[in-house]
Write an enzyme that holds these catalytic residues in place. Structure first.
Site, PDB file in Angstrom:
ATOM      1  N   HIS A 228       0.860  -1.189   0.000  1.00 52.18           N
ATOM      2  CA  HIS A 228       0.000   0.000   0.000  1.00 52.18           C
ATOM      3  C   HIS A 228       0.891   1.232   0.000  1.00 52.18           C
ATOM      4  CE1 HIS A 228      -3.151   2.839   1.073  1.00 52.18           C
ATOM      5  NE2 HIS A 228      -3.995   1.903   0.683  1.00 52.18           N
TER       6      HIS A 228
ATOM      7  N   ASP B 119      -7.951  -5.096  -0.299  1.00 54.42           N
ATOM      8  CA  ASP B 119      -8.429  -5.957  -1.401  1.00 54.42           C
ATOM      9  C   ASP B 119      -8.095  -7.427  -1.214  1.00 54.42           C
ATOM     10  OD1 ASP B 119      -7.519  -3.171  -3.244  1.00 54.42           O
ATOM     11  OD2 ASP B 119      -9.567  -3.919  -3.110  1.00 54.42           O
TER      12      ASP B 119
HETATM   13  C1  SDX Z   1      -6.042   0.235  -3.089  1.00 50.02           C
HETATM   14  O1  SDX Z   1      -4.289   4.723  -2.055  1.00 50.02           O
HETATM   15  C2  SDX Z   1      -5.234   4.113  -1.512  1.00 50.02           C
HETATM   16  O2  SDX Z   1      -5.713   4.465  -0.442  1.00 50.02           O
HETATM   17  C3  SDX Z   1      -5.776   2.936  -2.288  1.00 50.02           C
HETATM   18  C4  SDX Z   1      -6.823   2.086  -1.566  1.00 50.02           C
HETATM   19  C5  SDX Z   1      -8.092   2.863  -1.343  1.00 50.02           C
HETATM   20  O3  SDX Z   1      -8.829   2.531  -0.375  1.00 50.02           O
HETATM   21  O4  SDX Z   1      -8.399   3.754  -2.150  1.00 50.02           O
HETATM   22  O5  SDX Z   1      -6.326   1.647  -0.318  1.00 50.02           O
HETATM   23  C6  SDX Z   1      -7.216   0.868  -2.400  1.00 50.02           C
HETATM   24  O6  SDX Z   1      -5.744   0.591  -4.201  1.00 50.02           O
HETATM   25  C7  SDX Z   1      -5.217  -0.791  -2.355  1.00 50.02           C
HETATM   26  C8  SDX Z   1      -3.993  -1.308  -3.200  1.00 50.02           C
HETATM   27  C9  SDX Z   1      -4.504  -2.417  -4.135  1.00 50.02           C
HETATM   28  N1  SDX Z   1      -3.412  -2.757  -5.109  1.00 50.02           N
HETATM   29  C10 SDX Z   1      -2.814  -3.961  -5.036  1.00 50.02           C
HETATM   30  O7  SDX Z   1      -3.012  -4.801  -4.160  1.00 50.02           O
HETATM   31  C11 SDX Z   1      -1.829  -4.202  -6.182  1.00 50.02           C
HETATM   32  C12 SDX Z   1      -0.523  -4.790  -5.628  1.00 50.02           C
HETATM   33  N2  SDX Z   1       0.194  -3.738  -4.860  1.00 50.02           N
HETATM   34  C13 SDX Z   1       1.036  -2.883  -5.554  1.00 50.02           C
HETATM   35  O8  SDX Z   1       1.124  -2.835  -6.885  1.00 50.02           O
HETATM   36  C14 SDX Z   1       1.637  -1.740  -4.741  1.00 50.02           C
HETATM   37  O9  SDX Z   1       1.909  -2.193  -3.493  1.00 50.02           O
HETATM   38  C15 SDX Z   1       0.808  -0.476  -4.673  1.00 50.02           C
HETATM   39  C16 SDX Z   1       0.448   0.007  -6.036  1.00 50.02           C
HETATM   40  C17 SDX Z   1      -0.430  -0.719  -3.884  1.00 50.02           C
HETATM   41  C18 SDX Z   1       1.638   0.590  -3.970  1.00 50.02           C
HETATM   42  O10 SDX Z   1       2.714   0.849  -4.781  1.00 50.02           O
HETATM   43  P1  SDX Z   1       3.841   1.946  -4.335  1.00 50.02           P
HETATM   44  O11 SDX Z   1       3.504   2.585  -3.050  1.00 50.02           O
HETATM   45  O12 SDX Z   1       4.088   2.816  -5.517  1.00 50.02           O
HETATM   46  O13 SDX Z   1       5.072   1.035  -4.025  1.00 50.02           O
HETATM   47  P2  SDX Z   1       6.064   0.507  -5.104  1.00 50.02           P
HETATM   48  O14 SDX Z   1       5.294   0.007  -6.289  1.00 50.02           O
HETATM   49  O15 SDX Z   1       7.091   1.551  -5.317  1.00 50.02           O
HETATM   50  O16 SDX Z   1       6.689  -0.762  -4.368  1.00 50.02           O
HETATM   51  C19 SDX Z   1       7.748  -0.602  -3.430  1.00 50.02           C
HETATM   52  C20 SDX Z   1       8.538  -1.899  -3.506  1.00 50.02           C
HETATM   53  C21 SDX Z   1       8.990  -2.235  -4.933  1.00 50.02           C
HETATM   54  O17 SDX Z   1      10.142  -3.040  -4.825  1.00 50.02           O
HETATM   55  P3  SDX Z   1      11.613  -2.349  -5.005  1.00 50.02           P
HETATM   56  O18 SDX Z   1      11.598  -1.644  -6.359  1.00 50.02           O
HETATM   57  O19 SDX Z   1      11.730  -1.384  -3.846  1.00 50.02           O
HETATM   58  O20 SDX Z   1      12.582  -3.511  -4.954  1.00 50.02           O
HETATM   59  O21 SDX Z   1       7.699  -2.995  -3.117  1.00 50.02           O
HETATM   60  C22 SDX Z   1       7.517  -3.870  -4.215  1.00 50.02           C
HETATM   61  C23 SDX Z   1       7.890  -3.105  -5.468  1.00 50.02           C
HETATM   62  O22 SDX Z   1       8.346  -3.982  -6.500  1.00 50.02           O
HETATM   63  N3  SDX Z   1       6.111  -4.255  -4.207  1.00 50.02           N
HETATM   64  C24 SDX Z   1       5.661  -5.491  -4.389  1.00 50.02           C
HETATM   65  C25 SDX Z   1       4.262  -5.402  -4.234  1.00 50.02           C
HETATM   66  N4  SDX Z   1       3.919  -4.136  -3.976  1.00 50.02           N
HETATM   67  C26 SDX Z   1       5.067  -3.430  -3.962  1.00 50.02           C
HETATM   68  N5  SDX Z   1       6.285  -6.659  -4.678  1.00 50.02           N
HETATM   69  C27 SDX Z   1       5.502  -7.750  -4.798  1.00 50.02           C
HETATM   70  N6  SDX Z   1       4.132  -7.751  -4.669  1.00 50.02           N
HETATM   71  C28 SDX Z   1       3.501  -6.589  -4.379  1.00 50.02           C
HETATM   72  N7  SDX Z   1       2.173  -6.571  -4.234  1.00 50.02           N
END
Ligand code: SDX
Length: 428
Positions: free
Chosen positions: A307, A364
């Protein structure tokens, strides 16, 4: 606390005022930065940038706190209902008995949609994703209620637009589902409460009576409450940005629905179930998929994990996980993917990759398991998220309008070609 932040640029010192919120959040107000220094800031994804001041929802990602108008989400999920929480978010206070009765009755009396909307619905192929239908039909409300296009609506006119949207979105959502399975639509029944009416429109058949299950109604109320607002997330920021151009509430919410559809945002609840099904079909080896999620060369991500703000735990996920157990037990449903989800969570929470990156289950991760137990099809999960998020979108749009916020228009740092002359095609 210091009253200002000092920025030193090209040897000159500039003072930028500090803003502090009621929960001691601090911000550097840079609204005079470009005028004073010629510089702008750069913050891809707005990870460090506040777009507005808001009095609606407070969340603390480190402590896992979420409150609507000051009320903790845990208390609202336990003791309130979705229509009351919608009133709270939109109007800022818990309603009195009379206010809630008036709000509920008005919503009930506006659940019918113009019959011409069925012609638009019939134009969609049955394979259409219901989120595309929802966004289109919500936008079409501007055609049936052109007065909603007036950016200078009176309070009464705005309230009527709000009631119409709260009321009709559940009818539109249920009808888009019926359209996708080729079944006749059900008309709303005004004697039913909001959640019961929605379930009736979703699952009743004209050929027999439909009994609403109170366990399902209670679970649905809880799920919609937990999704109702979440400060400046992607879809809410979209609603505010579109609304800042004086676009109507219906156009702004239609844009928000499209943003929510993205699998990195609200579309994740559908992606989680598809992921769990994939793991089950592959033999149920959670560790294999944890390793895929950690592999930079593998595009696979653990959907429902991580998140932007919650770096400890998502308080909604905790409540939904418990609700999933309660609902499945109460309904006598045994869903093998719930066990896979729990194994996955357990494995991830003990894996350094996820712990170091503070990746925990989000809202989710478990919600889809409940929707599935309630009989809601997977491609309707994000529609359920939109139903829940609607009062939050409305409240945020209304706040932006009432605060007379300027049109949103971010700047950029240009990195393209510098000036060059046109070359005729025979010389290229
Ligand atoms: C919602 O904003 C809100 O409030 C949203 C929400 C709402 O109520 O409106 O809460 C609802 O959208 C919840 C999120 C649902 N999305 C998912 O579950 C999709 C999977 N999660 C991600 O794609 C990710 O975690 C995000 C998009 C939710 C957040 O992304 P960020 O904050 O931009 O973080 P990032 O992508 O920069 O990740 C940081 C690190 C990265 O690794 P490094 O480059 O540092 O090595 O964490 C890794 C990412 O690769 N990472 C994951 C991961 N999520 C982040 N690795 C594996 N699986 C994951 N799910």
């Amino acid at each position: 606390m210091s009253e200002s932040a000092e920025i030193i640029l090209d040897g000159k010192s500039y003072q930028m005022p500090i803003v502090e919120g009621t929960e001691n959040e601090k911000a550097i107000d840079i609204s005079s930065l470009r005028g004073k220094t010629g510089y702008i800031t750069l913050d891809s994804g707005y990870k460090n940038t506040g777009a507005t001041k808001s009095a609606i929802t407070f969340l603390d990602g480190e402590l896992g706190i979420l409150r609507y108008r000051g009320y903790p989400i845990e208390q609202l999920a336990e003791r309130s209902n979705f229509v009351e929480v919608a009133y709270l978010l939109i109007y800022g206070t818990l309603p009195t008995t009379e206010e809630l009765a008036d709000f509920s009755d008005k919503i009930r009396r506006h659940t019918l949609v113009n019959e011409d909307m069925r012609k638009i619905l019939d134009g969609f192929p049955s394979t259409s994703h219901p989120m595309g239908i929802l966004s289109a039909l919500v936008s079409s409300l501007t055609a049936f209620y052109p007065e909603s296009l007036n950016p200078n609506q009176t309070t009464e006119e705005m309230d009527l637009s709000i009631i119409r949207l709260m009321a009709k979105i559940s009818t539109i959502a249920a009808w888009s589902y019926k359209n996708s399975i080729g079944h006749p639509v059900n008309y709303p029944k005004n004697q039913l409460d909001y959640c019961s009416n929605f379930l009736h429109m979703m699952f009743a058949y004209p050929t027999e009576d439909y009994e609403v299950n109170p366990v399902v109604v209670d679970a649905l109320n809880k799920l919609l409450i937990l999704h109702a607002d979440h400060e400046q997330n992607c879809s809410t920021s979209t609603v505010r940005l579109v609304g800042s151009a004086n676009a109507s509430l219906y156009s702004s919410v239609s844009a928000g629905i499209s943003a929510l559809w993205g699998p990195l945002h609200g579309g994740a609840n559908q992606a989680v179930i598809e992921m769990l099904e994939q793991i089950k079909a592959d033999g149920g080896d959670s560790k294999k998929f944890i390793n895929k999620a950690k592999d930079k060369d593998d595009p696979f991500r653990l959907m429902g994990f991580g998140h932007r703000v919650y770096k400890n735990f998502d308080p909604r996920a905790k409540i939904i996980k418990k609700t999933a157990d309660d609902v499945l037990n109460a309904m006598g449903v045994k869903d093998p993917i719930l066990n896979i989800a729990k194994e996955l969570e357990e494995a991830a929470l003990n894996d350094p990759y996820f712990v170091e990156r503070k990746l925990y289950p989000n809202v989710d991760f478990y919600s889809g398991i409940i929707y599935r137990a309630l009989g809601i099809p997977t491609d309707m999960f994000t529609v359920m998220f939109a139903l829940g998020r609607l009062p939050g979108w409305i409240a945020q749009w209304k706040e932006m309008r009432e605060n007379k916020e300027p049109i949103g228009r971010p700047r950029q740092v240009y990195t393209g070609e510098t000036e060059r002359d046109y070359v005729s095609i025979d010389k290229r």
